[in-house]
Design an enzyme around this catalytic site. Sequence first.
Site, PDB file in Angstrom:
ATOM      1  N   VAL A 706      45.181  32.408  40.127  1.00  0.00           N
ATOM      2  CA  VAL A 706      43.908  32.381  39.395  1.00  0.00           C
ATOM      3  C   VAL A 706      43.708  33.724  38.694  1.00  0.00           C
ATOM      4  O   VAL A 706      44.282  33.993  37.654  1.00  0.00           O
ATOM      5  CB  VAL A 706      42.716  32.097  40.325  1.00  0.00           C
ATOM      6  CG1 VAL A 706      41.520  31.608  39.520  1.00  0.00           C
ATOM      7  CG2 VAL A 706      43.071  31.097  41.385  1.00  0.00           C
ATOM      8  N   GLU A 708      43.650  36.504  36.745  1.00  0.00           N
ATOM      9  CA  GLU A 708      43.563  37.123  35.427  1.00  0.00           C
ATOM     10  C   GLU A 708      43.179  36.165  34.303  1.00  0.00           C
ATOM     11  O   GLU A 708      42.617  36.580  33.304  1.00  0.00           O
ATOM     12  CB  GLU A 708      44.880  37.833  35.130  1.00  0.00           C
ATOM     13  CG  GLU A 708      44.951  39.112  35.953  1.00  0.00           C
ATOM     14  CD  GLU A 708      46.344  39.626  36.162  1.00  0.00           C
ATOM     15  OE1 GLU A 708      47.139  38.885  36.769  1.00  0.00           O
ATOM     16  OE2 GLU A 708      46.633  40.739  35.740  1.00  0.00           O
TER      17      GLU A 708
END
Lengths: 743, 325
Positions: A706, A708
């Site tokens: 998840v 960035e």
Amino acid sequence: MRSAIGQPISRVDGPAKVRGQARYAGEFQPHGLVHAVLVTSTIVQGRIIAIDDSEALRVPGVMAVISHLNAPRLPWHIPEQRPVVDPKAGEPLHLFQGPEVHFNGQPVALVIAGTLEGATEAAARVQVSYAPANGVTMFDEASARPPHPDTASAGRPGTTSRGDADAALAQAAVRIDATYRQPREHHNAIEPHVTIAAWDGDHLTLYDKTQWVDNDRQEVAHALGISESQIRVISPFVGGAFGSALRTWPHVIAAAIAAREVRRPVRLELTRRQLYSGIGFRPRTEQRIALGADRDGRLQAVVHEATAQTARYEEYAETTVNTTTKAYACRNVRTAYRLADMNINSPCPMRAPGTVTGIFALETAMDELAVALNMDPLELRLRNFADHDQHQQHPWSSNELQACYRAAAEKFGWHRRPQQPGTLRHDGKQVGYGMAMTMYPANREAASASVSVFANGTALIRSAASDMGPGTYTSMTQVAAECLGLPVDKIGFELGDTDLPVAPVHGGSITMASVGNAVMAACRSVESRLIDLARAPGSGPFAGVKLADLVCRDGAVMRASGAVGEAVPYGELLRRCGLSKLDSESHAEPGEEEEQFSSSAFGAVFAEVHVDAGLGTIRVPRLVGAYDIGRVVNPKIARSQCIGGMVGGIGMALLEAAEWDARFGRVMNSNLAEYLVPVCADVGELDVTFVASDDRNFNPLGVKGVAEIAICGVAPAIGNAIYNATGRRLRDLPFTPARLLAG
Amino acid sequence: MRPFAYSRAPDVQAAIAHAGAGAEFIAGGTDMLQLLQEDLRSPATLIDINGLSLTGIGTDGDALQIGALTRLSEVAAHPDIRNRFPVVSEALEATASAQVRNMATVGGNLLQRTRCLYFRDATMPCNKRQPGSGCPAQDGCNELNAILGGSADCIAVHPSDLAVALVALDARLVIAGPAGERRIAIADLHRLPGDAPHIETVLDPGELITAVRLPMAMADRKSAYVKVRHRASFEWAIASCAVTLSLSGQTVQDSRIVAGGVATRPWRLPQVEAALAGQRLDAPTIRAAAETAAEGAAPRPGNAWKVPLQQRTVARAISTAAGVP
């Protein structure tokens, strides 16, 4: 038993954190701890000609002043294979090894005293005289150069090309061509960088703020010229890092030197101002994007050229233009990436490094193209959907981008978007809707994990991973609970210690896909050992039963046929075999799928902005994002990551910028009062959706990561909404009243 | 930070008596602690005045008097302030954060130091900190610096929101000092930088603000405080304006219009007040009056954008106070 993966459980480390029981690196108290404070340079280039420490040494409690005049000469070797988090050309700053100064704010001396206050006062009393020389402090695109070959071969090439983008651009029916600027930005995690170094004979223990204990050990060993086996790095909690704690910064070495010199454990914490020069930052980057399309909006040409600042002593470079090579279907794509050398401290990864910068420019340009085509910006993106990675010519391992567009548009109410800019008003404010595509490469590295199952029915998983906030403790606990069939509260997870099985860097959103699969493999491995134990002739409860007839399920060994009453829970099995525990360790790494597929997380971000046209203020009452992040291990903490990224995106869009004074080569707003990040009042409704996705082509766990992706796309969505609200196209971040009023 | 002696003053007389050379007062500490930690001030002695009985709000003769040590949060919430001098509450609620307002005092707020980036960085030259060392803001990072009231030696903005509102109320200050008590208009507290930007107020060494007096004659006016900032909260003004109006119908009998965030001290705008005097308030009148708001402005290239912003902020504040859309 209910599946543990996919449950929105609360953070397993939450209670410790809110009770103040979670121990961060700077909170360890080795016996005899003393304090060190850095003295930093005030010139950008030149030499130190004298250091007068006489006044500093008179401050009560001062034990030593270390500088290049008296510091030990260190080998400062570079690892044969440069760590993935380090620049590939140049050399890191070699602290206290010579009189050379390369930038304003460079550490030039270190004061050690019995108290922090004493060290602070003495540091202010160290007088450093310089012979200044001319440095490069102006960002000059014209003088920029292509990356070093070693940088280029590490995924940051100076140019890429397919087709003939410039010719296709010249012939395109509709064209846009514009320049986009992003200033230098700083991580500003609330926890400052801090290192405690303690020697016991020739063995060094470091309590450090780091996203990668194993590499910290390697880099310190190479700098000091000692064996990695002489070093242990401990970092159980990280108070936010956003990439700033990927590398080992010079002050870590300084703490180790100081502790050896004064023969006491030394604590070195950077002040907030020192965090603007003692660690890295997101480099200032200027980009040109030119897009050509036919009248139906199909892309005929994409040109993306970026120039970023970098330090003169070391070449940090980013993947700024890489997304553009695969974001959309287009036969003619050309990218260029150049670097402008400056007398600055080395930049470093900061939340979606390069990618977020490139997507800001690309997705703003796509909006400009939609305007030029008089086409709905979402429709333009749908028409140019890339059904495979056209750069690498691989199929996607999975791609639910179109589902993301649909889900987010629906939740946002995109159909209500005013077609003409400046036509919607609410409460005296101009209202605008904007959107952007977002994607972030899904990567995976080799990782190891160990599992111990205990006779009391609990299990402990260990890996030298990190948790800078995204929830590693929790998600890995869930993976183990699922694999072992045990309740979450029977699972412990330990990380952040070089004594644990090797883990890769906690960055690039790879932890879930890397360590998660190692945890799964370790659980499978211990289950196999448990079955062996159960079948052991004589002692085993299933002695004589065929291997194929036994399974591990719901925390017990049982017959595959599932006959009731014959299940033996692991704890009972161990007790019956007279064992207190059973261990296993496993390793997981990417395989051939890397050559077969391209893997990426995808998303769509929609923004509503309210602009006070008179005063130039911009507020974001609503952001809606839908993401394809593969299998979601914990929707609650995954959402937390996404809203954190969105808030970071609001900061990037509206607030964040280092104020650079080129005369002094110095960031002038190096504090949290003047370097603005969003406060709660800046954050409106944040709506996060995860579309159905499970990427087993990418890894057995089906996750993508998840982190960035959630900051990417926010700034262009906001900028595009500002255009929709006002008819004003802003291309320079951040979008401030000054820029909006500048006319 | 450097070592300093610390003492608690038992009463105002003792505080004044101890306020010799090298001594400074500390109240809420929300600014002083920053100044100490950043090595911007190094007093030999800090005199803690938190124990003095200078708190509370009450009617005293022809004024509502606010003790100088009253916390900003208490002032903002006080019924007499909210109901009769709401411009003060508005300015305070736009000040800093709730946590800071719970500590910061009225007197300290008026005497807080500038946020000029060069003043705040101890490694930089700054005529305010080190007289004669220079003013890098003139040609440096000055996007938020003053366009009014500056000199060749200093263009630092006075950061207080409260001071701007108080000037719009013609507030008075009660000052205790070695020579006894005196009273001055708040508008006379802050000096222009001129060639001595390190001298920021007319307070003599040892003098202490003990109270702020809001004239009851200024109560119940139509008023507004408009503050422009990047963030929706917790930021100093990049432009602000306090307006108090005495109206007869929609016709202006008297007005006080004061700009903040754009000048080296709270900046009263007599020309705007004159343009409004006797006028019936409507949008064109307000706009025309506000056009004059930046008269005399001497912006630098980096902050010229604040000229139109100030005009618009003033127009918005007058409109808001008058209820003119």
